[in-house]
Design a protein around this motif. Sequence first.
Motif, PDB file in Angstrom:
ATOM      1  N   VAL A 151      29.751  40.313  32.388  1.00 16.39           N
ATOM      2  CA  VAL A 151      30.807  41.322  32.274  1.00 16.39           C
ATOM      3  C   VAL A 151      31.944  40.922  33.210  1.00 16.39           C
ATOM      4  O   VAL A 151      31.749  40.096  34.106  1.00 16.39           O
ATOM      5  CB  VAL A 151      30.276  42.727  32.630  1.00 16.39           C
ATOM      6  N   PRO A 152      33.135  41.481  33.026  1.00 20.96           N
ATOM      7  CA  PRO A 152      34.250  41.115  33.906  1.00 20.96           C
ATOM      8  C   PRO A 152      33.990  41.482  35.362  1.00 20.96           C
ATOM      9  O   PRO A 152      33.261  42.429  35.673  1.00 20.96           O
ATOM     10  CB  PRO A 152      35.423  41.921  33.335  1.00 20.96           C
ATOM     11  N   LEU A 153      34.624  40.725  36.245  1.00 21.58           N
ATOM     12  CA  LEU A 153      34.600  40.991  37.682  1.00 21.58           C
ATOM     13  C   LEU A 153      35.923  41.617  38.076  1.00 21.58           C
ATOM     14  O   LEU A 153      36.993  41.052  37.825  1.00 21.58           O
ATOM     15  CB  LEU A 153      34.397  39.680  38.448  1.00 21.58           C
ATOM     16  N   VAL A 154      35.860  42.798  38.678  1.00 14.21           N
ATOM     17  CA  VAL A 154      37.050  43.484  39.189  1.00 14.21           C
ATOM     18  C   VAL A 154      37.007  43.412  40.706  1.00 14.21           C
ATOM     19  O   VAL A 154      35.990  43.747  41.328  1.00 14.21           O
ATOM     20  CB  VAL A 154      37.089  44.947  38.722  1.00 14.21           C
ATOM     21  N   CYS A 155      38.089  42.971  41.321  1.00  3.98           N
ATOM     22  CA  CYS A 155      38.042  42.637  42.742  1.00  3.98           C
ATOM     23  C   CYS A 155      39.325  43.059  43.452  1.00  3.98           C
ATOM     24  O   CYS A 155      40.388  43.132  42.838  1.00  3.98           O
ATOM     25  CB  CYS A 155      37.848  41.127  42.851  1.00  3.98           C
ATOM     26  N   THR A 156      39.201  43.331  44.756  1.00  8.42           N
ATOM     27  CA  THR A 156      40.385  43.641  45.574  1.00  8.42           C
ATOM     28  C   THR A 156      40.544  42.677  46.743  1.00  8.42           C
ATOM     29  O   THR A 156      41.418  42.881  47.592  1.00  8.42           O
ATOM     30  CB  THR A 156      40.315  45.087  46.121  1.00  8.42           C
ATOM     31  N   LEU A 182      34.232  33.098  34.578  1.00  2.56           N
ATOM     32  CA  LEU A 182      34.251  34.558  34.581  1.00  2.56           C
ATOM     33  C   LEU A 182      35.647  35.092  34.269  1.00  2.56           C
ATOM     34  O   LEU A 182      36.659  34.474  34.614  1.00  2.56           O
ATOM     35  CB  LEU A 182      33.814  35.095  35.946  1.00  2.56           C
ATOM     36  N   ARG A 183      35.668  36.240  33.612  1.00  2.00           N
ATOM     37  CA  ARG A 183      36.917  36.976  33.489  1.00  2.00           C
ATOM     38  C   ARG A 183      37.079  37.780  34.776  1.00  2.00           C
ATOM     39  O   ARG A 183      36.209  38.571  35.135  1.00  2.00           O
ATOM     40  CB  ARG A 183      36.896  37.913  32.286  1.00  2.00           C
ATOM     41  N   VAL A 184      38.187  37.568  35.470  1.00  5.34           N
ATOM     42  CA  VAL A 184      38.405  38.191  36.777  1.00  5.34           C
ATOM     43  C   VAL A 184      39.692  38.994  36.739  1.00  5.34           C
ATOM     44  O   VAL A 184      40.726  38.513  36.275  1.00  5.34           O
ATOM     45  CB  VAL A 184      38.486  37.127  37.894  1.00  5.34           C
ATOM     46  N   LEU A 185      39.611  40.212  37.243  1.00  2.83           N
ATOM     47  CA  LEU A 185      40.779  41.080  37.359  1.00  2.83           C
ATOM     48  C   LEU A 185      40.900  41.528  38.806  1.00  2.83           C
ATOM     49  O   LEU A 185      39.903  41.904  39.428  1.00  2.83           O
ATOM     50  CB  LEU A 185      40.654  42.305  36.446  1.00  2.83           C
ATOM     51  N   ALA A 186      42.109  41.468  39.344  1.00  2.00           N
ATOM     52  CA  ALA A 186      42.352  41.868  40.731  1.00  2.00           C
ATOM     53  C   ALA A 186      43.313  43.041  40.754  1.00  2.00           C
ATOM     54  O   ALA A 186      44.337  43.034  40.054  1.00  2.00           O
ATOM     55  CB  ALA A 186      42.929  40.699  41.535  1.00  2.00           C
ATOM     56  N   GLY A 217      44.436  32.098  37.012  1.00  2.00           N
ATOM     57  CA  GLY A 217      43.934  32.684  35.781  1.00  2.00           C
ATOM     58  C   GLY A 217      43.345  34.068  35.956  1.00  2.00           C
ATOM     59  O   GLY A 217      42.656  34.573  35.062  1.00  2.00           O
ATOM     60  N   VAL A 218      43.620  34.706  37.097  1.00  2.00           N
ATOM     61  CA  VAL A 218      43.161  36.066  37.357  1.00  2.00           C
ATOM     62  C   VAL A 218      44.172  37.046  36.778  1.00  2.00           C
ATOM     63  O   VAL A 218      45.383  36.853  36.917  1.00  2.00           O
ATOM     64  CB  VAL A 218      43.001  36.293  38.873  1.00  2.00           C
ATOM     65  N   GLU A 219      43.681  38.095  36.122  1.00  2.00           N
ATOM     66  CA  GLU A 219      44.540  39.152  35.605  1.00  2.00           C
ATOM     67  C   GLU A 219      44.798  40.149  36.732  1.00  2.00           C
ATOM     68  O   GLU A 219      43.856  40.645  37.348  1.00  2.00           O
ATOM     69  CB  GLU A 219      43.876  39.857  34.427  1.00  2.00           C
ATOM     70  N   VAL A 220      46.052  40.439  37.002  1.00  2.00           N
ATOM     71  CA  VAL A 220      46.404  41.309  38.119  1.00  2.00           C
ATOM     72  C   VAL A 220      46.819  42.682  37.604  1.00  2.00           C
ATOM     73  O   VAL A 220      47.711  42.802  36.753  1.00  2.00           O
ATOM     74  CB  VAL A 220      47.532  40.694  38.968  1.00  2.00           C
ATOM     75  N   VAL A 221      46.153  43.710  38.123  1.00  2.00           N
ATOM     76  CA  VAL A 221      46.530  45.096  37.825  1.00  2.00           C
ATOM     77  C   VAL A 221      47.634  45.476  38.806  1.00  2.00           C
ATOM     78  O   VAL A 221      47.378  45.719  39.988  1.00  2.00           O
ATOM     79  CB  VAL A 221      45.315  46.038  37.957  1.00  2.00           C
ATOM     80  N   ASP A 222      48.850  45.518  38.324  1.00  2.00           N
ATOM     81  CA  ASP A 222      50.026  45.773  39.147  1.00  2.00           C
ATOM     82  C   ASP A 222      50.688  47.055  38.652  1.00  2.00           C
ATOM     83  O   ASP A 222      51.395  47.052  37.639  1.00  2.00           O
ATOM     84  CB  ASP A 222      50.986  44.581  39.043  1.00  2.00           C
TER      85      ASP A 222
END
Length: 244
Positions: free
Chosen positions: A100-105, A162-166, A197-202
């Motif tokens: 599953v995706p990894l969501v990270c800060t 991995l799919r990674v979102l920050a 290649g990380v997707e950033v939640v901005d």
Amino acid sequence: MTTPYSTTTTRAETDADASAPASAARFLLLGDSHAGPVGRAAKAAGIPFSGGPIGAGRDFNAEFFDTRGTDVVFRKAEADAHYRRFLDELGIAGLGELTVPLVCTFGFSAHFIATTENWRIYRVRGGGFAPGFLESPLFEDLVRATVRDALAFYAHARELGLRVLAAMPPQRVPGLSSPDVFMAAQDVVRRAVTALGVEVVDLRERVTDGTGLQRPELCEPNDVIHGNLAFGRLILADLLARGL
């Protein structure tokens, strides 16, 4: 002994339970206290996930993990214990097995980077910076060096496929930090992780007022750093819109 939410500053966050059945979890959440509102929002919405905060923001900039094959080992025993429990909840033995995706800060606690005293040497007479300093290669190199292992963590996760979102931090600057450095530093980190290649939640355009700082209704009360549950819900909504 602390809980995964004990690095936050409010009772509401420490009461949150991040666990989810391994077959149901839609993402793994790893981070500092800024991950707390995201976990609380997911729990309130009934979105299954595993994870949560595993330490303070200053712990996840440099020298905080080692690679072990396709896995990572956090150098602080408590952080690693939380991480291992999250993996157990997901029924996996290491980061490389994550499906599953990894969501990270990690790396986005910009108020630590922006501590005023750390930048005094670069200021000129009058207290400001030389024109262009905050956009200069020197400033970018300094920030990237400060968060070097956060960037290495993201790079390792991406190398594992991995799919990674920050998630970018709340736009809140405590008194010991410089707002101009905060704003510029978080952009350096955003560009650096995006290049990996990380997707950033901005959400800055949606959560700030005319000053560029977080609107009061999205701030944790009696707290100078964190976003509240409403802020966490906005991040969660963005994650869900991305298919998580």
